[in-house]
Design a protein around this motif. Sequence first.
Motif, PDB file in Angstrom:
ATOM      1  N   LEU A 137       0.831  -1.198   0.000  1.00 20.19           N
ATOM      2  CA  LEU A 137       0.000   0.000   0.000  1.00 20.19           C
ATOM      3  C   LEU A 137       0.867   1.250   0.000  1.00 20.19           C
ATOM      4  CD1 LEU A 137      -2.427  -1.362   2.703  1.00 20.19           C
ATOM      5  CD2 LEU A 137      -3.000  -1.060   0.289  1.00 20.19           C
ATOM      6  N   GLN A 138       0.414   2.269  -0.687  1.00 18.00           N
ATOM      7  CA  GLN A 138       1.100   3.556  -0.749  1.00 18.00           C
ATOM      8  C   GLN A 138       0.102   4.580  -1.270  1.00 18.00           C
ATOM      9  OE1 GLN A 138       3.868   3.949  -4.185  1.00 18.00           O
ATOM     10  NE2 GLN A 138       3.672   1.706  -4.315  1.00 18.00           N
ATOM     11  N   PRO A 139       0.431   5.876  -1.242  1.00 18.03           N
ATOM     12  CA  PRO A 139      -0.531   6.878  -1.707  1.00 18.03           C
ATOM     13  C   PRO A 139      -1.054   6.618  -3.119  1.00 18.03           C
ATOM     14  CG  PRO A 139       1.230   7.955  -0.501  1.00 18.03           C
ATOM     15  CD  PRO A 139       1.619   6.506  -0.615  1.00 18.03           C
ATOM     16  N   ASP A 140      -0.228   6.036  -3.986  1.00 13.75           N
ATOM     17  CA  ASP A 140      -0.678   5.734  -5.353  1.00 13.75           C
ATOM     18  C   ASP A 140      -1.445   4.415  -5.442  1.00 13.75           C
ATOM     19  OD1 ASP A 140       0.421   8.056  -6.353  1.00 13.75           O
ATOM     20  OD2 ASP A 140       2.337   7.115  -6.867  1.00 13.75           O
ATOM     21  N   PHE A 141      -1.462   3.638  -4.368  1.00 17.31           N
ATOM     22  CA  PHE A 141      -2.237   2.392  -4.312  1.00 17.31           C
ATOM     23  C   PHE A 141      -2.837   2.282  -2.914  1.00 17.31           C
ATOM     24  CE2 PHE A 141      -2.929  -2.203  -3.868  1.00 17.31           C
ATOM     25  CZ  PHE A 141      -3.623  -2.457  -5.045  1.00 17.31           C
ATOM     26  N   PRO A 142      -3.884   3.076  -2.642  1.00 21.33           N
ATOM     27  CA  PRO A 142      -4.485   3.117  -1.300  1.00 21.33           C
ATOM     28  C   PRO A 142      -5.490   1.983  -1.094  1.00 21.33           C
ATOM     29  CG  PRO A 142      -5.596   4.662  -2.745  1.00 21.33           C
ATOM     30  CD  PRO A 142      -4.496   4.027  -3.569  1.00 21.33           C
ATOM     31  N   PHE A 143      -6.222   2.048   0.014  1.00 22.88           N
ATOM     32  CA  PHE A 143      -7.203   1.012   0.340  1.00 22.88           C
ATOM     33  C   PHE A 143      -8.250   0.852  -0.756  1.00 22.88           C
ATOM     34  CE2 PHE A 143      -6.174   2.485   4.860  1.00 22.88           C
ATOM     35  CZ  PHE A 143      -5.265   1.454   5.073  1.00 22.88           C
ATOM     36  N   ALA A 144      -8.683   1.977  -1.324  1.00 24.96           N
ATOM     37  CA  ALA A 144      -9.729   1.910  -2.358  1.00 24.96           C
ATOM     38  C   ALA A 144      -9.261   1.105  -3.566  1.00 24.96           C
ATOM     39  CB  ALA A 144     -10.130   3.320  -2.768  1.00 24.96           C
ATOM     40  N   ALA A 145      -7.994   1.289  -3.971  1.00 23.33           N
ATOM     41  CA  ALA A 145      -7.454   0.530  -5.100  1.00 23.33           C
ATOM     42  C   ALA A 145      -7.351  -0.949  -4.755  1.00 23.33           C
ATOM     43  CB  ALA A 145      -6.088   1.080  -5.495  1.00 23.33           C
ATOM     44  N   ALA A 146      -6.935  -1.248  -3.516  1.00 26.66           N
ATOM     45  CA  ALA A 146      -6.850  -2.637  -3.076  1.00 26.66           C
ATOM     46  C   ALA A 146      -8.234  -3.282  -3.059  1.00 26.66           C
ATOM     47  CB  ALA A 146      -6.214  -2.707  -1.689  1.00 26.66           C
ATOM     48  N   GLU A 147      -9.228  -2.503  -2.636  1.00 24.82           N
ATOM     49  CA  GLU A 147     -10.590  -3.035  -2.581  1.00 24.82           C
ATOM     50  C   GLU A 147     -11.086  -3.424  -3.971  1.00 24.82           C
ATOM     51  OE1 GLU A 147     -15.017  -1.577  -1.084  1.00 24.82           O
ATOM     52  OE2 GLU A 147     -13.206  -0.704  -0.166  1.00 24.82           O
ATOM     53  N   LYS A 148     -10.754  -2.633  -4.976  1.00 27.49           N
ATOM     54  CA  LYS A 148     -11.163  -2.958  -6.345  1.00 27.49           C
ATOM     55  C   LYS A 148     -10.523  -4.259  -6.837  1.00 27.49           C
ATOM     56  CE  LYS A 148     -11.961   1.832  -7.803  1.00 27.49           C
ATOM     57  NZ  LYS A 148     -11.510   2.924  -8.710  1.00 27.49           N
ATOM     58  N   ALA A 149      -9.358  -4.584  -6.281  1.00 23.91           N
ATOM     59  CA  ALA A 149      -8.638  -5.781  -6.719  1.00 23.91           C
ATOM     60  C   ALA A 149      -9.088  -7.041  -5.991  1.00 23.91           C
ATOM     61  CB  ALA A 149      -7.131  -5.581  -6.517  1.00 23.91           C
ATOM     62  N   VAL A 150      -9.935  -6.892  -4.975  1.00 26.05           N
ATOM     63  CA  VAL A 150     -10.326  -8.037  -4.151  1.00 26.05           C
ATOM     64  C   VAL A 150     -10.926  -9.188  -4.958  1.00 26.05           C
ATOM     65  CG1 VAL A 150     -12.009  -8.781  -2.408  1.00 26.05           C
ATOM     66  CG2 VAL A 150     -10.494  -6.859  -1.937  1.00 26.05           C
ATOM     67  N   PRO A 151     -11.877  -8.955  -5.861  1.00 27.12           N
ATOM     68  CA  PRO A 151     -12.441 -10.091  -6.608  1.00 27.12           C
ATOM     69  C   PRO A 151     -11.389 -10.878  -7.378  1.00 27.12           C
ATOM     70  CG  PRO A 151     -13.830  -8.154  -6.856  1.00 27.12           C
ATOM     71  CD  PRO A 151     -12.572  -7.687  -6.200  1.00 27.12           C
ATOM     72  N   TYR A 152     -10.460 -10.173  -7.999  1.00 28.39           N
ATOM     73  CA  TYR A 152      -9.392 -10.856  -8.735  1.00 28.39           C
ATOM     74  C   TYR A 152      -8.510 -11.662  -7.794  1.00 28.39           C
ATOM     75  CZ  TYR A 152      -4.840 -11.435 -10.943  1.00 28.39           C
ATOM     76  OH  TYR A 152      -3.651 -11.959 -11.399  1.00 28.39           O
ATOM     77  N   LEU A 153      -8.140 -11.067  -6.661  1.00 27.55           N
ATOM     78  CA  LEU A 153      -7.257 -11.746  -5.715  1.00 27.55           C
ATOM     79  C   LEU A 153      -7.944 -12.966  -5.110  1.00 27.55           C
ATOM     80  CD1 LEU A 153      -5.792  -8.560  -3.975  1.00 27.55           C
ATOM     81  CD2 LEU A 153      -4.645 -10.037  -5.639  1.00 27.55           C
TER      82      LEU A 153
END
Length: 354
Positions: free
Chosen positions: A11-27
């Motif tokens: 995680l970092q400012p360019d990949f915050p929680f919201a970006a991680a959340e979008k990736a959840v289905p794929y992961l």
Amino acid sequence: MTPTATYRLQLQPDFPFAAAEKAVPYLAALGVSHLHLSPVLEAVPGSPHGYDVVDHSRVRAELGGEEGLRSLASAAREHGLGLVLDIVPNHMAAAPRYNRRLWDVLREGPTSPSARWFDIDWAAGGNRVLLPVLAGPLGQELGHLAADGEVLRYHDLEFPLRAGTAELPLPELLDAQHYRLGWWRLARTELNYRRFFTVSELIGVRVEDPEVFDATHAKVLELLRDGVLDGLRIDHPDGLAAPAAYLDRLNGATGGRWTVVEKILTGDEHLPADWAVAGTTGYDALHRIDGLFTDPSGAAELLGHYREFAGPPGDRGGDWAATVRRAAYRVVTHELAAETGWLTRLAACLLYTS
């Protein structure tokens, strides 16, 4: 639920929680059981890694804050995933502008209520802590130092001024502080706070102190109790004063939640049996797995070239044990000279008091 496989998210400012959340289905479709999150507590602004913590009481705003983390946890749960969090008990960022605990210590000195937080050898520095932040020797950098109200500025860095010293001439002002600004090269020999390896930008935290432990773990324990987190990954436990005691206290505080440590085991080394953890983060297993994909003949040839390169002139790496000893000696007398000096003083003190 005990993790069976994790997928690490940096995680970092360019990949915050919201970006991680979008990736959840794929992961989730990959078949992992948990997402392994890099540190999420408040860090130096813009930090790409989060290991430079400045405030243990808050989830990092640049990542989306606590609301964003809880939303990510909820999305993960909906897809059958849990969260494992990387935490950093060993150190904080040595950035007083953002680390208010350190700011208070620099302003008030050893009598600060926050002084117990940091592993500082005040006696070795004449009751002042060395801050190796200058680009060159002090005499060459004086023109870049200036008092501004109750703050001392050096380029984009800020330091607190001791009460009643703001109006002093610059040389006297510098001498009156509880810290000493020095050339960055002085860290190798004169540093009097514990750091992370040779990274002077990270200052050691005395997490063995129960009050410091409680303050630095309250938010993480709250997130565990609320079901936001399922487990912990402990960064660099070898840097702690008493790793086994720390892990015992942590195990008690979490109610025995699944916890692993970033512990690199070499050769025949085993994880200490008295560490209250489920195991390591897997470097030892990865070492063996990687070995399956290594051509023995190619590895031997590469090792020969390396030994020839690393050995002293004329030796061609023949006496490899001697080369290893010379390298280790150089590390403790050069790169870690300040730490070696501190250990020597500590040993002498213990010998004297015994």
